[in-house]
Design a protein around this motif. Structure first.
Motif, PDB file in Angstrom:
ATOM      1  N   MET A  35       1.044  -1.550  -0.078  1.00 32.19           N
ATOM      2  CA  MET A  35      -0.570   0.109   0.093  1.00 32.19           C
ATOM      3  C   MET A  35       1.369   1.383   0.355  1.00 32.19           C
ATOM      4  O   MET A  35       0.812   1.882   1.192  1.00 32.19           O
ATOM      5  N   ALA A  36       1.159   1.480  -1.152  1.00 31.16           N
ATOM      6  CA  ALA A  36       3.036   2.359  -0.970  1.00 31.16           C
ATOM      7  C   ALA A  36       2.077   3.759  -1.323  1.00 31.16           C
ATOM      8  O   ALA A  36       0.698   3.387  -2.358  1.00 31.16           O
ATOM      9  N   GLY A  37       2.264   4.550  -0.682  1.00 28.13           N
ATOM     10  CA  GLY A  37       1.999   6.042  -1.206  1.00 28.13           C
ATOM     11  C   GLY A  37       0.548   6.820  -0.470  1.00 28.13           C
ATOM     12  O   GLY A  37       0.604   5.937   0.917  1.00 28.13           O
ATOM     13  N   ARG A  38      -0.183   7.371  -0.780  1.00 29.24           N
ATOM     14  CA  ARG A  38      -1.375   8.139   0.269  1.00 29.24           C
ATOM     15  C   ARG A  38      -2.743   6.633   0.892  1.00 29.24           C
ATOM     16  O   ARG A  38      -3.120   6.095   0.484  1.00 29.24           O
ATOM     17  N   TRP A  39      -2.688   6.869   1.840  1.00 32.86           N
ATOM     18  CA  TRP A  39      -3.453   5.754   2.522  1.00 32.86           C
ATOM     19  C   TRP A  39      -5.470   6.473   2.476  1.00 32.86           C
ATOM     20  O   TRP A  39      -5.055   7.488   3.126  1.00 32.86           O
ATOM     21  N   MET A  40      -5.948   5.442   1.722  1.00 30.23           N
ATOM     22  CA  MET A  40      -6.996   6.065   1.888  1.00 30.23           C
ATOM     23  C   MET A  40      -7.815   5.697   3.701  1.00 30.23           C
ATOM     24  O   MET A  40      -7.721   4.527   3.629  1.00 30.23           O
ATOM     25  N   PRO A  41      -8.544   6.699   3.984  1.00 25.68           N
ATOM     26  CA  PRO A  41      -9.198   6.340   4.787  1.00 25.68           C
ATOM     27  C   PRO A  41     -10.226   4.857   4.826  1.00 25.68           C
ATOM     28  O   PRO A  41     -11.225   5.888   4.610  1.00 25.68           O
ATOM     29  N   GLY A  42     -10.329   4.601   5.583  1.00 29.50           N
ATOM     30  CA  GLY A  42     -11.368   3.434   5.864  1.00 29.50           C
ATOM     31  C   GLY A  42     -11.143   2.427   5.216  1.00 29.50           C
ATOM     32  O   GLY A  42     -12.089   1.109   4.980  1.00 29.50           O
ATOM     33  N   THR A  43      -9.874   2.126   4.629  1.00 27.27           N
ATOM     34  CA  THR A  43      -9.240   0.540   3.871  1.00 27.27           C
ATOM     35  C   THR A  43      -9.715  -0.347   4.649  1.00 27.27           C
ATOM     36  O   THR A  43      -9.979  -1.794   4.322  1.00 27.27           O
ATOM     37  N   LEU A  44      -9.693  -0.584   5.701  1.00 27.85           N
ATOM     38  CA  LEU A  44      -9.894  -1.399   6.919  1.00 27.85           C
ATOM     39  C   LEU A  44     -10.698  -0.975   8.149  1.00 27.85           C
ATOM     40  O   LEU A  44     -10.608  -2.629   8.365  1.00 27.85           O
ATOM     41  N   THR A  45     -11.485  -0.029   8.085  1.00 31.26           N
ATOM     42  CA  THR A  45     -13.119  -0.398   8.657  1.00 31.26           C
ATOM     43  C   THR A  45     -14.546   0.154   7.829  1.00 31.26           C
ATOM     44  O   THR A  45     -14.970  -0.495   8.323  1.00 31.26           O
ATOM     45  N   ASN A  46     -14.487   0.065   6.848  1.00 33.56           N
ATOM     46  CA  ASN A  46     -15.603   0.286   5.603  1.00 33.56           C
ATOM     47  C   ASN A  46     -15.492  -0.562   4.476  1.00 33.56           C
ATOM     48  O   ASN A  46     -14.757  -0.790   3.882  1.00 33.56           O
ATOM     49  N   GLN A  47     -16.388  -1.143   5.114  1.00 33.49           N
ATOM     50  CA  GLN A  47     -16.850  -2.414   3.980  1.00 33.49           C
ATOM     51  C   GLN A  47     -16.694  -2.362   2.681  1.00 33.49           C
ATOM     52  O   GLN A  47     -17.239  -3.015   2.425  1.00 33.49           O
ATOM     53  N   ILE A  48     -17.847  -1.100   3.095  1.00 32.13           N
ATOM     54  CA  ILE A  48     -18.863  -1.317   2.020  1.00 32.13           C
ATOM     55  C   ILE A  48     -17.296  -0.888   0.455  1.00 32.13           C
ATOM     56  O   ILE A  48     -18.202  -1.072  -1.308  1.00 32.13           O
ATOM     57  N   THR A  49     -16.172  -0.175   0.640  1.00 31.81           N
ATOM     58  CA  THR A  49     -15.461   0.682  -0.363  1.00 31.81           C
ATOM     59  C   THR A  49     -15.059  -0.633  -0.719  1.00 31.81           C
ATOM     60  O   THR A  49     -14.821  -1.781  -0.788  1.00 31.81           O
ATOM     61  N   THR A  50     -14.695  -0.447  -1.873  1.00 35.21           N
ATOM     62  CA  THR A  50     -13.774  -1.551  -2.969  1.00 35.21           C
ATOM     63  C   THR A  50     -12.664  -1.574  -2.465  1.00 35.21           C
ATOM     64  O   THR A  50     -12.023  -2.668  -3.048  1.00 35.21           O
ATOM     65  N   LYS A  51     -11.539  -0.828  -1.726  1.00 36.51           N
ATOM     66  CA  LYS A  51     -10.049  -1.237  -0.784  1.00 36.51           C
ATOM     67  C   LYS A  51      -9.819  -1.714  -0.263  1.00 36.51           C
ATOM     68  O   LYS A  51      -9.856  -1.476   0.627  1.00 36.51           O
ATOM     69  N   TYR A  52     -11.456  -2.142   0.286  1.00 34.81           N
ATOM     70  CA  TYR A  52     -11.016  -2.987   2.147  1.00 34.81           C
ATOM     71  C   TYR A  52     -10.689  -3.808   1.565  1.00 34.81           C
ATOM     72  O   TYR A  52     -10.588  -5.480   0.458  1.00 34.81           O
ATOM     73  N   LEU A  53     -10.115  -3.921   3.036  1.00 34.99           N
ATOM     74  CA  LEU A  53      -8.695  -5.169   2.559  1.00 34.99           C
ATOM     75  C   LEU A  53      -8.705  -5.737   4.799  1.00 34.99           C
ATOM     76  O   LEU A  53      -9.223  -4.749   5.555  1.00 34.99           O
ATOM     77  N   GLU A  54      -8.671  -6.499   4.773  1.00 36.90           N
ATOM     78  CA  GLU A  54      -8.273  -7.375   6.466  1.00 36.90           C
ATOM     79  C   GLU A  54      -7.061  -7.994   6.138  1.00 36.90           C
ATOM     80  O   GLU A  54      -7.210  -9.637   5.821  1.00 36.90           O
ATOM     81  N   PRO A  55      -6.064  -7.623   6.307  1.00 29.10           N
ATOM     82  CA  PRO A  55      -4.928  -7.731   6.436  1.00 29.10           C
ATOM     83  C   PRO A  55      -4.541  -9.107   7.928  1.00 29.10           C
ATOM     84  O   PRO A  55      -4.940  -8.428   8.926  1.00 29.10           O
ATOM     85  N   ARG A  56      -3.295  -9.742   7.204  1.00 34.79           N
ATOM     86  CA  ARG A  56      -3.171 -10.373   9.189  1.00 34.79           C
ATOM     87  C   ARG A  56      -2.161  -9.949  10.026  1.00 34.79           C
ATOM     88  O   ARG A  56      -2.508  -9.680  10.771  1.00 34.79           O
ATOM     89  N   LEU A  57      -1.184  -8.709   8.923  1.00 33.16           N
ATOM     90  CA  LEU A  57      -0.268  -7.812   9.609  1.00 33.16           C
ATOM     91  C   LEU A  57      -0.729  -6.498   9.130  1.00 33.16           C
ATOM     92  O   LEU A  57       0.037  -6.428   7.812  1.00 33.16           O
ATOM     93  N   LEU A  58       0.021  -5.649  10.019  1.00 35.67           N
ATOM     94  CA  LEU A  58       0.151  -4.177   9.269  1.00 35.67           C
ATOM     95  C   LEU A  58       1.589  -4.140   9.648  1.00 35.67           C
ATOM     96  O   LEU A  58       2.017  -3.662  10.723  1.00 35.67           O
ATOM     97  N   ILE A  59       2.535  -3.336   8.634  1.00 33.85           N
ATOM     98  CA  ILE A  59       3.768  -3.068   8.920  1.00 33.85           C
ATOM     99  C   ILE A  59       3.558  -1.472   8.548  1.00 33.85           C
ATOM    100  O   ILE A  59       3.549  -1.448   7.263  1.00 33.85           O
TER     101      ILE A  59
END
Length: 193
Positions: free
Chosen positions: A13-37
């Protein structure tokens, strides 16, 4: 980050972080990673906050001034310089390879640290131009004949002309005008400007 993802199979996920990527399930960019670095907890504070909401463990490269809120594992490192970040991601990628068993600890990793450095394409072009300019060799002058007359053969002996600066000018319209004489009268008597 991109090279680390290439060698470990992680999603970058290089570049700008899109708010709601980990919390908003409606967005197309929604992710559920096991680890965040995260490279810098200060600049990636939105990602850290979302990871805490979703209970995702966070591994962060932390400098002495980095906030440790919502960071689960802090790796003390210099996260300001390009070269140090590249070295850290190279070390992490190598360690992941060791832990997966794809690389033996007895043998070295063939991938050079230099491949993890970010190089701006414009910077590379500028370096190439500088290298080409430094490789340019000036043409050598022909050997001079010390017995030849001065001036290198360009003599003014055959030219003719008046050497006096006081002589009147020749050629061209009005070339012989006397500049100290009064101005000529206007062409028509009715036009006094």
């Amino acid at each position: 980050v991109l090279k680390f993802s290439q060698y470990t199979g992680a999603l970058p996920m290089a570049g700008r972080w899109m708010p709601g990527t980990l919390t908003n399930q409606i967005t197309t960019k929604y992710l559920e990673p096991r680890l965040l670095i995260v490279t810098d907890p200060r600049t990636d504070s939105q990602a850290l906050k979302e990871a805490s909401y979703a209970n995702i463990p966070v591994l962060a490269l932390c400098d002495t001034d980095s906030p440790l809120e919502n960071v689960d594992i802090a790796i003390p490192a210099n996260n300001k310089g390009k070269e140090s970040i590249a070295l850290l991601y190279w070390l992490l990628a190598r360690e992941v390879q060791y832990l997966r068993g794809t690389l033996s600890r007895a043998s070295g990793w063939d991938i050079m640290v230099d491949s993890f450095f970010w190089r701006d394409p414009e910077e590379l072009e500028q370096r190439d131009e500088e290298n080409q300019a430094s490789e340019w060799v000036a043409p050598q002058k022909p050997a001079e004949d010390w017995n030849a007359p001065a001036g290198g053969g360009d003599t003014w002996e055959g030219t003719t002309g008046d050497a006096s600066w006081d002589a009147p000018a020749t050629g061209g319209a009005g070339a012989g005008d006397d500049w100290s004489a009064p101005a000529a009268a206007p062409a028509a008597e009715g036009q006094n400007w």
